[in-house]
Design a protein around this motif. Sequence first.
Motif, PDB file in Angstrom:
ATOM      1  N   THR B  76      16.322 -13.060 -29.963  1.00 14.91           N
ATOM      2  CA  THR B  76      15.323 -12.217 -30.010  1.00 14.91           C
ATOM      3  C   THR B  76      15.482 -12.472 -28.107  1.00 14.91           C
ATOM      4  O   THR B  76      14.994 -11.237 -27.730  1.00 14.91           O
ATOM      5  CB  THR B  76      14.375 -13.781 -30.150  1.00 14.91           C
ATOM      6  N   ALA B  77      15.631 -13.237 -27.445  1.00 13.48           N
ATOM      7  CA  ALA B  77      15.318 -13.652 -25.459  1.00 13.48           C
ATOM      8  C   ALA B  77      16.371 -12.779 -25.624  1.00 13.48           C
ATOM      9  O   ALA B  77      16.034 -11.861 -24.312  1.00 13.48           O
ATOM     10  CB  ALA B  77      15.678 -14.918 -25.733  1.00 13.48           C
ATOM     11  N   THR B  79      18.057 -10.024 -26.551  1.00 21.08           N
ATOM     12  CA  THR B  79      17.588  -8.827 -27.247  1.00 21.08           C
ATOM     13  C   THR B  79      17.033  -7.739 -26.008  1.00 21.08           C
ATOM     14  O   THR B  79      16.637  -6.965 -25.458  1.00 21.08           O
ATOM     15  CB  THR B  79      17.390  -8.496 -28.723  1.00 21.08           C
ATOM     16  N   LEU B  80      15.442  -8.825 -25.795  1.00 15.31           N
ATOM     17  CA  LEU B  80      15.049  -8.833 -24.468  1.00 15.31           C
ATOM     18  C   LEU B  80      15.180  -8.182 -23.422  1.00 15.31           C
ATOM     19  O   LEU B  80      15.102  -7.425 -22.607  1.00 15.31           O
ATOM     20  CB  LEU B  80      13.673  -9.647 -24.466  1.00 15.31           C
ATOM     21  N   PHE B  84      15.608  -4.661 -22.054  1.00 19.10           N
ATOM     22  CA  PHE B  84      14.037  -4.409 -20.681  1.00 19.10           C
ATOM     23  C   PHE B  84      13.835  -3.501 -19.699  1.00 19.10           C
ATOM     24  O   PHE B  84      13.871  -2.327 -20.024  1.00 19.10           O
ATOM     25  CB  PHE B  84      13.340  -5.573 -20.246  1.00 19.10           C
ATOM     26  N   MET B 166      13.968  -3.437 -30.508  1.00 14.16           N
ATOM     27  CA  MET B 166      13.481  -3.738 -29.214  1.00 14.16           C
ATOM     28  C   MET B 166      12.967  -2.398 -27.898  1.00 14.16           C
ATOM     29  O   MET B 166      11.777  -2.616 -27.158  1.00 14.16           O
ATOM     30  CB  MET B 166      14.231  -5.212 -28.526  1.00 14.16           C
ATOM     31  N   LEU B 170       9.587  -1.246 -26.133  1.00 13.28           N
ATOM     32  CA  LEU B 170       9.532  -1.316 -24.627  1.00 13.28           C
ATOM     33  C   LEU B 170       9.536   0.469 -24.237  1.00 13.28           C
ATOM     34  O   LEU B 170       7.911   0.135 -23.058  1.00 13.28           O
ATOM     35  CB  LEU B 170      10.292  -2.291 -24.583  1.00 13.28           C
ATOM     36  N   ILE B 208       6.077  -6.252 -25.104  1.00 16.26           N
ATOM     37  CA  ILE B 208       7.328  -7.202 -25.299  1.00 16.26           C
ATOM     38  C   ILE B 208       7.080  -8.239 -26.573  1.00 16.26           C
ATOM     39  O   ILE B 208       8.151  -8.214 -26.962  1.00 16.26           O
ATOM     40  CB  ILE B 208       7.031  -8.549 -24.062  1.00 16.26           C
ATOM     41  N   GLY B 211       7.646  -6.212 -30.109  1.00 15.83           N
ATOM     42  CA  GLY B 211       9.129  -5.939 -29.707  1.00 15.83           C
ATOM     43  C   GLY B 211       9.989  -7.514 -30.511  1.00 15.83           C
ATOM     44  O   GLY B 211      10.729  -8.010 -31.216  1.00 15.83           O
ATOM     45  N   CYS B 212       9.633  -8.425 -29.332  1.00 17.89           N
ATOM     46  CA  CYS B 212      10.697 -10.109 -29.645  1.00 17.89           C
ATOM     47  C   CYS B 212       9.531 -10.316 -31.578  1.00 17.89           C
ATOM     48  O   CYS B 212      10.224 -11.127 -32.269  1.00 17.89           O
ATOM     49  CB  CYS B 212       9.243 -10.938 -29.125  1.00 17.89           C
TER      50      CYS B 212
END
Lengths: 386, 285
Positions: B76-77, B79-80, B84, B166, B170, B208, B211-212
């Motif tokens: 997840t992190a 992907t973010l 972003f 994601m 965003l 954010i 999406g997460c």
Amino acid sequence: MTQNVTAKNSNNSTIIDLETRNVNKHYGDFTAVDDVSLKIEKGSFFSILGPSGCGKTTLLRMIAGFDEPDSGDILIQGSSVLGVPANKRPANMVFQHLALFPMMSVADNVAYGLKQRKVASAEINKRVKNALESVDLGDSGKKKISQLSGGQKQRIAIARCLVLEPKLLLLDEPLGALDLKLREHMKVELKQMQSRVGTTFIYITHDQSEALVMSNKVAVMNNGAFEQVGTPSDLYYHPETSFVAGFVGDANKWQAKVTQVDNVSCTTQVANGPALRGKINGTAPIAVGEKVDVFVRPEAIKIVQSGQTADQNENSLQCTVVDLLFNGANSTALLVDVASGKELHVALPQTGEFIGLQKGEALTISWSQDQTHCFSSKFLHPRADT
Amino acid sequence: MKQHTSIFFWLLLAPFALWLILLVIIPHIDMLGIALREQTAPREYAFSFKNFIEFFTEPLYWRTFMRTAVMSILATALTLLIAFPVSYYIAKMLRGRSKSFLFLLCLIPFWVSELVRTYGWMILLRETGVISNALQWAGLVSGPVELLYNDAAIMVGLVYTSMLFMVVPLVTVLESLDDDIIEASYDLGGNMWTTMRQIVIPHAMPGIVSGCIIVFMMTLGNYLTPNLLGGKDSLWFTEQIYTQFITRFNWELGSAFGILLLLLSSLIVWLGLKLSRQTLTSTMT
């Protein structure tokens, strides 16, 4: 404030806060700003007045540092700011929609710029408190932006800039979103705020009354170029171009042909209409046979009382009242010239004399030649389309 | 009139309510019932915590469980982190046609099924695959290299699968941020970093977080990608559930695992909301 700094500038008694030299900006084939040069004195309230799309916002954004000119130079207090990014320029901007940060409290909005400059937090608190008090919002620091009224948001947007003590405050039509009553109030408030803080304000607007009421000087902009720069009364009484005469204040306009030219005045003949005498204005010379635009303001026209005759040296017309537009002090009568059928606006002074005026009534109007402005139709700005 | 309104209200609600009750609530209650029983004799069951005790006493089970959670958070992190800048570019830097074109590019991979997408990665990563051959051809390696069947391959697959989910929230949230506000931040002396941290990210926080949440849930419950790209040893918790239900016919333990996975994802989402100071309603609107 101005007195204290004169010593720094020996050959000139006033300091120029902003100077633009032959600034140009093009977007493709479109010229947004065309060779604009101006000088703005320290501590003045300078307005740039023009219709939408005239390039005034582009000019302001170049001063703020969001756009760079294609050519020319921009100087703030004598030093060129070309290539200096917006966050390093000593100019701050009040945006059209204010652009307050909704994710922060009122106090944090005001503190934002100071935090970016790494000012000590005790100092920040003190200055934010002073800034909020100076706009009469001393107890609103903890509020959210959404809790403020339109006028309060306006004041916070200005306080957020002024707390940084900028050399220039740029205002991009910030009163546009307010309702009429509040706008009238904010005009006065802005003018008073400016004279209190002494910061140079550069205000852009399409609303002539905002520009005329608040400014020391106004530049009228059209098609990317300045038509005339002067005091509000200069623009009103001595327009230099046909555009300024038509745009600043209200005016009745004729198109006519010149039949006779004296030193500073001329006689013109409107097609199927009256012969009008007026002052020659503008920089272009006028010759016999040439086409001219003739302007006269509704408030310069007198209604001749029955029983009196019009002064022979004045322009006069026989008219019929078509309609009466009552608007308190700004009431006007809509008349039609009997001979040519042309519609005219005439201001009605609310002194009681014309209360009995009726639709369909015939009357004579007159106005002085000095109040009649003639401009050569040929003299147009290179890209003007009218 | 009031009667009318309420009839329409219930009619509109009916499909959703049916879906929720029949496919979500009833199966979960049933699953909880199965999880909390123990077979004492053929066709005879008794209430018991045996299945849950087994989970905590068998290291393979709860290690897989924790590994799945950690890997999902990491995916997840990642992907973010990748989505972003992409979303910011699409939402704030581009205008008009190039904007919709780039958005479409993000969407195109989702026109084929997840299975085909995952096989695509296998074609690239396997021992006889495109990358291995290219490296050999370039002379960078002497023999074939196996890039499949490790955690990195799983991660690549998970991030790739989640990207769109994601990017969409965003882009939506970033588009709602006025350009004026970003410019005002610069005008007041902010630089790119402070503007991002104090203006853009606080504004984008609901996007954010939502999406997460979506990506985390999808990753945690993903079966196909970890299995195909990670191989037999991928040790993903959904595989354990699958094994209990299908291979070992141990519905009791499988149900217990299912309940535990639900609790885990709820707990982590709750923690995430607490840490980011968001509420579920603010992120979903």
